[in-house]
Design a protein around this motif. Structure first.
Motif, PDB file in Angstrom:
ATOM      1  N   SER A 206      20.642  56.298  25.215  1.00 53.79           N
ATOM      2  CA  SER A 206      19.700  55.309  25.752  1.00 53.79           C
ATOM      3  C   SER A 206      19.517  54.132  24.807  1.00 53.79           C
ATOM      4  CB  SER A 206      18.348  55.979  26.042  1.00 53.79           C
ATOM      5  OG  SER A 206      17.836  56.623  24.884  1.00 53.79           O
ATOM      6  N   VAL A 207      19.408  54.405  23.503  1.00 55.94           N
ATOM      7  CA  VAL A 207      19.247  53.321  22.525  1.00 55.94           C
ATOM      8  C   VAL A 207      20.452  52.401  22.536  1.00 55.94           C
ATOM      9  CG1 VAL A 207      19.140  52.796  20.057  1.00 55.94           C
ATOM     10  CG2 VAL A 207      17.648  54.554  21.012  1.00 55.94           C
ATOM     11  N   ASN A 208      21.647  52.972  22.507  1.00 52.72           N
ATOM     12  CA  ASN A 208      22.859  52.154  22.441  1.00 52.72           C
ATOM     13  C   ASN A 208      23.154  51.444  23.754  1.00 52.72           C
ATOM     14  OD1 ASN A 208      24.421  52.602  19.694  1.00 52.72           O
ATOM     15  ND2 ASN A 208      23.404  54.521  20.219  1.00 52.72           N
ATOM     16  N   LEU A 209      22.776  52.046  24.874  1.00 56.24           N
ATOM     17  CA  LEU A 209      22.922  51.366  26.161  1.00 56.24           C
ATOM     18  C   LEU A 209      22.053  50.105  26.196  1.00 56.24           C
ATOM     19  CD1 LEU A 209      24.141  51.772  29.138  1.00 56.24           C
ATOM     20  CD2 LEU A 209      21.810  52.462  29.709  1.00 56.24           C
ATOM     21  N   LEU A 210      20.810  50.231  25.748  1.00 53.58           N
ATOM     22  CA  LEU A 210      19.898  49.088  25.752  1.00 53.58           C
ATOM     23  C   LEU A 210      20.399  47.969  24.836  1.00 53.58           C
ATOM     24  CD1 LEU A 210      16.503  51.027  25.693  1.00 53.58           C
ATOM     25  CD2 LEU A 210      17.372  49.612  27.568  1.00 53.58           C
ATOM     26  N   ILE A 211      20.989  48.342  23.707  1.00 61.89           N
ATOM     27  CA  ILE A 211      21.453  47.325  22.749  1.00 61.89           C
ATOM     28  C   ILE A 211      22.723  46.639  23.226  1.00 61.89           C
ATOM     29  CG2 ILE A 211      22.375  46.960  20.427  1.00 61.89           C
ATOM     30  CD1 ILE A 211      20.559  49.238  19.469  1.00 61.89           C
ATOM     31  N   TYR A 212      23.730  47.430  23.570  1.00 61.28           N
ATOM     32  CA  TYR A 212      25.058  46.864  23.768  1.00 61.28           C
ATOM     33  C   TYR A 212      25.384  46.511  25.212  1.00 61.28           C
ATOM     34  CZ  TYR A 212      25.617  48.429  18.994  1.00 61.28           C
ATOM     35  OH  TYR A 212      25.444  48.606  17.648  1.00 61.28           O
ATOM     36  N   ALA A 213      24.799  47.216  26.172  1.00 61.99           N
ATOM     37  CA  ALA A 213      25.074  46.902  27.571  1.00 61.99           C
ATOM     38  C   ALA A 213      24.060  45.914  28.141  1.00 61.99           C
ATOM     39  CB  ALA A 213      25.079  48.178  28.399  1.00 61.99           C
ATOM     40  N   PHE A 214      22.783  46.152  27.847  1.00 62.54           N
ATOM     41  CA  PHE A 214      21.727  45.285  28.390  1.00 62.54           C
ATOM     42  C   PHE A 214      21.277  44.204  27.413  1.00 62.54           C
ATOM     43  CE2 PHE A 214      20.959  49.262  30.910  1.00 62.54           C
ATOM     44  CZ  PHE A 214      21.395  48.739  32.132  1.00 62.54           C
ATOM     45  N   SER A 215      21.903  44.182  26.218  1.00 57.90           N
ATOM     46  CA  SER A 215      21.583  43.156  25.194  1.00 57.90           C
ATOM     47  C   SER A 215      20.081  43.083  24.933  1.00 57.90           C
ATOM     48  CB  SER A 215      22.116  41.792  25.629  1.00 57.90           C
ATOM     49  OG  SER A 215      23.514  41.802  25.720  1.00 57.90           O
ATOM     50  N   LYS A 216      19.494  44.230  24.594  1.00 58.20           N
ATOM     51  CA  LYS A 216      18.055  44.309  24.335  1.00 58.20           C
ATOM     52  C   LYS A 216      17.763  44.737  22.888  1.00 58.20           C
ATOM     53  CE  LYS A 216      16.746  43.505  28.635  1.00 58.20           C
ATOM     54  NZ  LYS A 216      15.930  42.337  29.022  1.00 58.20           N
ATOM     55  N   PRO A 217      18.358  44.072  21.896  1.00 52.65           N
ATOM     56  CA  PRO A 217      18.026  44.445  20.512  1.00 52.65           C
ATOM     57  C   PRO A 217      16.555  44.197  20.177  1.00 52.65           C
ATOM     58  CG  PRO A 217      19.243  42.377  20.560  1.00 52.65           C
ATOM     59  CD  PRO A 217      19.302  42.936  21.948  1.00 52.65           C
ATOM     60  N   LYS A 218      15.945  43.193  20.863  1.00 48.11           N
ATOM     61  CA  LYS A 218      14.526  42.915  20.613  1.00 48.11           C
ATOM     62  C   LYS A 218      13.665  44.113  21.008  1.00 48.11           C
ATOM     63  CE  LYS A 218      14.912  37.922  21.416  1.00 48.11           C
ATOM     64  NZ  LYS A 218      14.445  36.779  22.234  1.00 48.11           N
ATOM     65  N   LEU A 219      14.019  44.743  22.118  1.00 48.73           N
ATOM     66  CA  LEU A 219      13.254  45.892  22.596  1.00 48.73           C
ATOM     67  C   LEU A 219      13.329  47.053  21.616  1.00 48.73           C
ATOM     68  CD1 LEU A 219      11.648  47.390  24.773  1.00 48.73           C
ATOM     69  CD2 LEU A 219      13.835  47.938  25.889  1.00 48.73           C
TER      70      LEU A 219
END
Length: 421
Positions: A353-366
């Protein structure tokens, strides 16, 4: 269910994860043997100080990384897939140059501040403890760049070999030092720093990464700096969350008690190592998949993570036997190790879930926001609970923090998938 498990096992992700997993297992075994040798010979009191130094190193490495390791996965993997080889090379050159500059700054600054850091943070009058810590930080930043380059190119076999090389050299140096001179605070840290530096030299001549010292932002996407900045903040907060416990215990409890906790804590660090290896397999794939393919791939990785967690349950069973290698002085650490492993299960489950949010959805801020929410909870929780719960305080706080990350990231993933329908 059998078909689903079979498909997972036959997938490229499983194969790549297996390669890194085996590399991580062997590297972890080398680390465990180093930890046991150092713990037995130094004793709980000095081992507590060494462990605080290793935690300090980990936090400084997160600062020195500046989020650039994650940026390699986000951008270089995409460039290579799109056959934009010039842009990939420019990105590698820039990250390499920044890493070298960062490593040099750490050596100079920490050497100048060594008396203060050794005395107030590590509770030791040995200023060389901080000097060798600085060399370890610099060595790691450079050799880890080589590992990350291999992984961004999906060359997971080479990255696994390099990780094993570091652990093998560290163990060999420890055995030599123990046999000829006996382990002390200083020469143990010398061995730790030397393992990174020697590994870098060997890897440089063995498999060059073909990068040069050049910073050129003109040919790099605008989002590069923004992405790496948020990832830097996230990694720093994550490193503090995961490593500050030993340093805080050393300030509140005795070095002896800190050493008891550290014996279990150092052994449990094999779990983040495994999680990191798995994350580095996921990162380039998440960065390049879209739509339905992404969702299917995510579910596959979730099931793969569940299978890994059964391995953690096995770790709980064998933990008393592992602690026994430290000797009778560390026997009370057995219960600590069991609960540290149990508390790491939600952390392992949150890797997809963490890596999906970062790399697929571009959500490093989250992810950065979530780690910063954890930060005061971890620090204040340990400070508040330590007087009553002793060495179990960071175990309780860490487990609750991991559970929060697991729940929060999966809620966000569900929201993002629903939004993209």
């Amino acid at each position: 269910m059998i078909t689903k498990i079979r498909n997972i096992i036959l997938s490229n992700t499983f194969k790549d994860t297996a390669v890194l997993f085996m590399g991580s297992i062997i590297a972890s075994l080398f680390t465990i043997m180093f930890t046991i040798l150092a713990g037995r010979e130094l004793g709980p009191e000095l081992f507590g100080i060494i462990s605080a130094a290793l935690s300090f190193i980990a936090i400084m490495i997160a600062i020195g990384d500046m989020g650039l390791g994650s940026t390699l996965f986000r951008y270089v993997s995409n460039y290579l897939k799109e056959k934009k080889f010039d842009k990939a090379q420019e990105t590698l050159n820039t990250v390499f140059a920044i890493r070298i500059i960062s490593a040099c700054i750490f050596i100079v600054v920490l050497t100048l501040l060594s008396p203060v850091i050794s005395s107030f943070v590590l509770k030791s009058e040995e200023k060389m403890l901080t000097v060798f810590s600085a060399l370890a930080i610099a060595g790691f930043l450079i050799v880890d760049f080589q590992i990350q380059v291999f992984q961004s190119q999906k060359n997971f076999g080479l990255s696994a070999l390099l990780s094993m090389l570091i652990g093998g050299i560290r163990l060999a140096l420890t055995l030599m030092m123990s046999s000829f001179f006996g382990l002390t605070l200083i020469n143990t840290m010398m061995v730790y720093a030397g393992s990174y530096i020697i590994s870098f030299i060997i890897a440089f001549f063995w498999q060059k990464t073909q990068v040069v010292f050049r910073i050129n932002y003109k040919n790099i996407e605008k989002g590069f700096v923004n992405f790496s900045s948020w990832m830097a903040l996230s990694r720093i907060a994550g490193a503090v969350n995961g490593r500050i416990d030993t340093i805080l215990l050393l300030q509140v409890l005795t070095p002896y008690q800190t050493g008891i906790f550290s014996a279990a804590r150092q052994l449990s660090f094999g779990i983040p190592l495994l999680a990191g290896s798995f994350a580095r397999v996921l990162a380039p794939r998440y960065a390049s998949l879209k739509s339905n393919d992404l969702k299917k791939y995510f579910m596959k990785t979730v099931w793969l993570t569940v299978l890994m967690c059964f391995g953690l349950l096995a770790g709980i069973v064998v933990s008393p036997y592992v602690i026994a290698f430290f000797g009778d002085k560390y026997s009370v650490a057995s219960g600590l190790l069991k609960w540290l492993i149990a508390g790491s299960i939600p952390f392992m489950l949150s890797v997809p879930s963490v890596n999906l949010l970062i790399y697929a959805f571009s959500k490093p801020k989250l992810i950065t926001l979530l780690t910063f929410i954890q930060l005061p909870f971890v620090i204040l929780g340990i400070i508040y609970l330590t007087p009553t719960r002793g060495v179990f305080a960071p175990v309780i706080v860490g487990g609750l923090s991991n559970l929060f990350l697991f729940i929060a990231t999966y809620v966000c993933v569900i929201y993002e998938f629903n939004k993209s329908k």
